[in-house]
Enzyme design. Structure first.
Site, PDB file in Angstrom:
ATOM      1  N   TYR A 178       0.827  -1.210   0.000  1.00 14.83           N
ATOM      2  CA  TYR A 178       0.000   0.000   0.000  1.00 14.83           C
ATOM      3  C   TYR A 178       0.863   1.262   0.000  1.00 14.83           C
ATOM      4  CZ  TYR A 178       0.029  -0.785   5.173  1.00 14.83           C
ATOM      5  OH  TYR A 178       0.367  -1.018   6.482  1.00 14.83           O
TER       6      TYR A 178
ATOM      7  N   LYS B 223       5.153   4.335   4.845  1.00 13.82           N
ATOM      8  CA  LYS B 223       5.870   3.334   4.043  1.00 13.82           C
ATOM      9  C   LYS B 223       6.125   3.868   2.635  1.00 13.82           C
ATOM     10  CE  LYS B 223       4.850  -0.704   6.863  1.00 13.82           C
ATOM     11  NZ  LYS B 223       6.117  -1.248   7.302  1.00 13.82           N
TER      12      LYS B 223
END
Ligand code: HXC
Length: 269
Positions: free
Chosen positions: A150, A165
């Site tokens: 994601y 991330k």
């Protein structure tokens, strides 16, 4: 169960693994140790770290522990400097420590946002900077960041983690280009749903959640920390992966590609 690697690919080398007291971090630490390397595990809680160290030592290699929160840049830097002072080198830095929970973005408090971004994005930078300085001086080293798909495709309920991330992915590519010419490789491994206590409790707390996640994986199963660690060990091994820099290795059973939305008309009765 991780057994000794016949390759002994990490003999004489030293790794640091954040979040090494459990789950994927522990498995990566064990796999590095199985390849003959010294491993120092870093995390917040001393007890699981000590347990990892005992498991690492059972493979006949040296283990170390450093208890600190990756959000504390000074403490993390001191821990990594301490590893180099004690063991004389650092060959691998694995930024694995993570924090996560699912929350609709509109309900996420600034404190919740900060906690996850601090652990995942800032903690990864602090660890990378501290290890990278030693690696640049030595002219060699491998940094591995643990992300999730994601980071690039997004996912509802994960705005804090996906943003963090995604930042780690951008950091990885930036430093791969910035440091690649000086012998330091920076890559990511991107695990899909992995059977660990932390991920299960945070991301598929109920049986229904679990079934839904499983249904999204073309491989039809969860992965294991050991399977992720095997791919991580490949990226950390500069003999096998020395020309791989700035890339992401997905270990997700095809999950991020498998968003099938059209049904097969021939299968309808
Ligand atoms: C909403 C929450 C929450 C939840 C915490 N918060 N949990 N909000 N839903 N379930 C909010 C708190 O209310 C608080 O906000 C802020 O977050 C900080 O919480 P603390 O508990 O004080 O923080 P801390 O102790 O630092 O904990 C950090 C944490 C925690 C991230 C919240 O869950 C943690 O440390 N987890 C580590 C283990 C973990 O999550 N592992 C899973 C990794 S799995 P206020 O407003 O009061 O300040 C993973 C895989 C992803 O990352 C990929 C899958 C494919």
């Amino acid at each position: 169960m991780i057994e000794k690697s016949p390759l002994a690919e990490f003999a004489g080398q030293v790794a640091v693994v954040t979040g090494g007291g459990s789950g994927i971090g522990r498995a990566i630490a064990m796999r590095y140790a199985a390849g003959g390397g010294t491993v120092v595990v870093i995390g917040r809680r001393q007890e699981p770290l000590e347990e990892s160290a005992r498991m690492i030592e059972s493979l006949g290699v040296t283990a170390g522990v450093a208890s600190c929160d990756v959000r504390d840049a000074d403490a993390l830097t001191a821990a990594i400097d301490g590893v180099v002072a004690e063991h004389g080198r650092i060959d691998a830095m694995v930024n694995n420590a993570a924090g996560n929970f699912v929350s609709p973005a509109e309900n996420l408090s600034p404190g919740g946002w900060r906690a996850v971004v601090d652990i995942v994005l800032n903690g990864t930078f602090y660890g990378t900077r501290a290890a990278g300085r030693h690696m640049l001086e030595a002219g060699q080293g491998a940094i591995l960041n643990v992300i999730a798909s994601y980071a690039w495709h997004g996912h509802p309920g994960t705005v804090h983690s996906a943003a963090a991330k995604g930042g780690v992915l951008a950091m990885t590519r930036t430093l791969a280009a910035e440091w690649g010419g000086r012998g330091v490789r920076v890559n990511c491994v991107s695990p899909g749903p992995t059977e660990t206590e932390g991920a299960g409790a945070a991301l598929w707390p109920t049986e229904a959640d679990r079934a839904r996640v499983l249904g999204s994986v073309p491989a039809g199963r969860f992965t294991t920390p050991e399977e992720v660690a095997e791919s991580a060990s490949f990226l950390l091994d500069s003999k096998r992966a020395g020309y791989i820099n700035g890339d992401v290795l997905s270990v997700d059973g095809g999950q991020w590609l498998g968003k099938a939305i059209y049904s097969d008309s021939s299968a309808r009765s």
